[in-house]
Design a protein around this motif. Structure first.
Motif, PDB file in Angstrom:
ATOM      1  N   LEU A 236      -5.994   3.603   6.118  1.00  0.00           N
ATOM      2  CA  LEU A 236      -6.026   2.125   5.822  1.00  0.00           C
ATOM      3  C   LEU A 236      -5.429   1.473   6.972  1.00  0.00           C
ATOM      4  O   LEU A 236      -4.594   1.750   7.492  1.00  0.00           O
ATOM      5  CB  LEU A 236      -4.755   2.253   4.533  1.00  0.00           C
ATOM      6  CG  LEU A 236      -5.401   2.158   3.226  1.00  0.00           C
ATOM      7  CD1 LEU A 236      -5.779   3.520   2.980  1.00  0.00           C
ATOM      8  CD2 LEU A 236      -4.182   1.847   2.175  1.00  0.00           C
TER       9      LEU A 236
ATOM     10  N   ALA B 134       0.887  -1.085   0.032  1.00  0.00           N
ATOM     11  CA  ALA B 134       0.012  -0.103  -0.164  1.00  0.00           C
ATOM     12  C   ALA B 134       0.753   1.223  -0.071  1.00  0.00           C
ATOM     13  O   ALA B 134       0.589   2.267  -0.686  1.00  0.00           O
ATOM     14  CB  ALA B 134      -0.836  -0.057   1.311  1.00  0.00           C
TER      15      ALA B 134
ATOM     16  N   CYS C 238      -3.942  -1.579   7.911  1.00  0.00           N
ATOM     17  CA  CYS C 238      -3.019  -2.506   7.256  1.00  0.00           C
ATOM     18  C   CYS C 238      -2.277  -3.221   8.835  1.00  0.00           C
ATOM     19  O   CYS C 238      -1.254  -3.898   8.639  1.00  0.00           O
ATOM     20  CB  CYS C 238      -1.961  -2.086   6.424  1.00  0.00           C
ATOM     21  SG  CYS C 238      -2.488  -1.081   5.064  1.00  0.00           S
TER      22      CYS C 238
ATOM     23  N   GLY D 269      -2.677  -5.902  -0.028  1.00  0.00           N
ATOM     24  CA  GLY D 269      -2.258  -4.569   0.137  1.00  0.00           C
ATOM     25  C   GLY D 269      -2.354  -3.717  -1.060  1.00  0.00           C
ATOM     26  O   GLY D 269      -2.559  -2.310  -0.896  1.00  0.00           O
TER      27      GLY D 269
ATOM     28  N   GLN E 222      -6.021  -2.646  -1.483  1.00  0.00           N
ATOM     29  CA  GLN E 222      -6.304  -1.469  -0.430  1.00  0.00           C
ATOM     30  C   GLN E 222      -5.641  -0.019  -1.198  1.00  0.00           C
ATOM     31  O   GLN E 222      -6.294   0.900  -1.010  1.00  0.00           O
ATOM     32  CB  GLN E 222      -5.409  -1.712   0.677  1.00  0.00           C
ATOM     33  CG  GLN E 222      -6.027  -2.783   1.746  1.00  0.00           C
ATOM     34  CD  GLN E 222      -5.144  -2.631   3.053  1.00  0.00           C
ATOM     35  OE1 GLN E 222      -4.245  -3.114   3.254  1.00  0.00           O
ATOM     36  NE2 GLN E 222      -5.742  -1.956   4.085  1.00  0.00           N
ATOM     37  N   ALA E 223      -4.520  -0.010  -1.816  1.00  0.00           N
ATOM     38  CA  ALA E 223      -4.006   1.210  -2.101  1.00  0.00           C
ATOM     39  C   ALA E 223      -5.121   1.478  -3.606  1.00  0.00           C
ATOM     40  O   ALA E 223      -5.423   2.565  -3.755  1.00  0.00           O
ATOM     41  CB  ALA E 223      -2.505   1.063  -2.824  1.00  0.00           C
TER      42      ALA E 223
END
Length: 319
Positions: A118, A38, A120, A191, A194-195
Motif C-alpha cells: 500500500l 488503512a 500511502c 485510505g 485502499q484497505a
C-alpha cells in the motif's frame, strides 16, 4: 462468536477467507492521512502481519486528518505511536514498525517480503519507486494520493499496468498538503478504499482491484479500468548511495534551500533542463531536488535534447 464474525458471515470471506486474511503480509508505506485509516481497517480485519515504514514524527497539524494519534503522541515517531495504537486495537496483528524513509535501496527487500503493498506516502519519489519495484517483483500495489478536496486510488502492478503506464508524465502541480491543504475525511475515504482493495486482493474477489482506478472529485466518485494501458519507460529514482563517481550530478535546489549540495562535486543549476551542460557520451546524469518533481520535469526537458541515461534523486529535507 469471534471478533471477525460479522465479516466471516459474508460469502466472499467465510472461514477460508479469514484464514487468508490472517496469513497475509501487508507493507504500508506512510503512516499519515492515507495510512491511518488503512492501518485501522486492516488491523481490525485481522491481517496477519503489517510492516509499516515512515520517517516522520507526530505533529499537532497532523491530528485533524490522522485520528489514530493523540495529543500525547506529539513528538513520537509515527510508526511507534501507530504500532502502540494497533496493539490496543487488535493484539493478534503483528506490526513491524520501521522509522525510516522508503528509498530505492530498501524498497526491494520490503516489497519482496509482502503479499500486498500500500502506497500511502503521497510522495512522487515513493510512489514511483514502489511502482517500479512492484512491477519488477510481480507484486500488487494499491496507490493513493489526495490534495485539497480530491484524490484517487488505483490498483497497479501484480499483473496489471504500473503507475507509470497511467501517469507517464510529471504532474503540472507541485503542491502538497502543506501548501494546498487537505480535508481530513477526503484522505480518510481514500485510505479506507485502499484497505478495501487490499482485502479484495487477499480474498481473490472478482473483478480484481488491479487495473481499477477510483477518483474522488467535487464530492463525487468516478471509476474506470486501465487493464490495457501500455507500459512506458522513464527515469528512475535512485538513492544518494547509488551515485557513481563518474555521474554528472545536477542539484536543482538553490543555495538558500539547501546550503549543502547533493554531492561535493555536484553542479548547482536550479534552472537546468532546457539549457545547461550536457553529460559526456556514456555518462549518466543525476538530477537532484527535494521531492523529485523538479528533477522529473528537468529530466523531461533534457530528454528532448539528449538520449542518455537520466536518474532522479529526491533528498527530502536533507541539506
Amino acid at each position: 462468536m469471534t471478533r471477525y464474525a460479522r465479516q466471516m458471515v459474508l460469502p466472499e470471506v467465510g472461514a477460508a477467507g479469514q484464514e487468508r486474511i490472517s496469513a497475509a503480509r501487508v507493507l504500508i508505506v506512510g503512516a499519515g492521512g492515507l495510512g491511518v485509516p488503512a492501518l485501522q481497517y486492516l488491523a481490525g480485519a485481522g491481517i496477519g502481519q503489517i510492516t509499516l515504514i515512515d520517517a516522520d514524527t507526530v505533529e499537532e497539524t497532523n491530528l485533524h486528518r490522522q485520528p489514530l494519534y493523540r495529543i500525547d503522541d506529539i513528538g513520537q515517531p509515527k510508526v511507534r505511536a501507530a504500532a502502540q495504537a494497533l496493539a490496543r486495537l487488535n493484539p493478534a496483528v503483528k506490526v513491524e514498525a520501521l522509522k525510516d524513509r522508503l528509498t530505492p535501496v530498501n524498497a526491494p527487500a520490503l516489497i519482496a517480503a509482502a503479499d500486498v503493498v500500500l502506497d500511502c506516502a503521497d510522495s512522487y519519489a515513493a510512489s514511483y519507486t514502489l511502482s517500479d519495484g512492484c512491477l519488477a517483483a510481480g507484486k500488487p500495489l494499491i496507490s493513493a494520493s489526495a490534495l485539497g478536496l480530491s484524490g484517487y486510488v488505483g490498483g497497479f502492478c501484480g499483473g496489471a499496468p504500473s503507475l507509470r503506464a497511467l501517469f507517464p508524465d510529471p504532474p503540472d502541480s507541485g503542491q502538497t498538503c502543506a501548501t494546498a491543504g487537505v480535508l481530513g475525511p477526503v484522505v480518510g475515504m481514500l485510505g479506507c478504499i485502499q484497505a478495501q482493495m487490499a482485502l479484495r486482493l487477499i480474498l481473490g474477489t472478482t473483478p480484481s482491484p488491479l487495473g481499477e482506478f477510483v477518483r474522488f472529485e467535487a464530492g463525487r466518485f468516478s471509476q474506470f479500468r486501465f487493464d490495457a494501458a501500455p507500459e512506458t519507460t522513464g527515469p528512475r529514482f535512485i538513492a544518494r548511495d547509488e551515485i557513481a563517481p563518474a555521474d554528472l550530478v545536477i542539484d536543482l535546489r538553490p543555495e538558500d534551500e539547501a546550503p549543502r549540495k547533493a554531492t561535493p562535486q555536484a553542479l548547482r543549476l536550479p534552472g537546468y533542463g532546457p539549457t545547461g551542460p550536457l553529460p559526456e557520451p556514456g555518462q549518466r546524469v543525476v538530477l537532484a531536488c527535494r521531492s523529485g518533481l523538479r528533477s522529473w520535469r528537468a529530466a523531461d526537458a533534457l530528454s528532448h535534447r539528449w538520449d542518455g541515461e537520466i536518474a532522479l534523486l529526491a533528498l527530502g529535507d536533507e541539506n
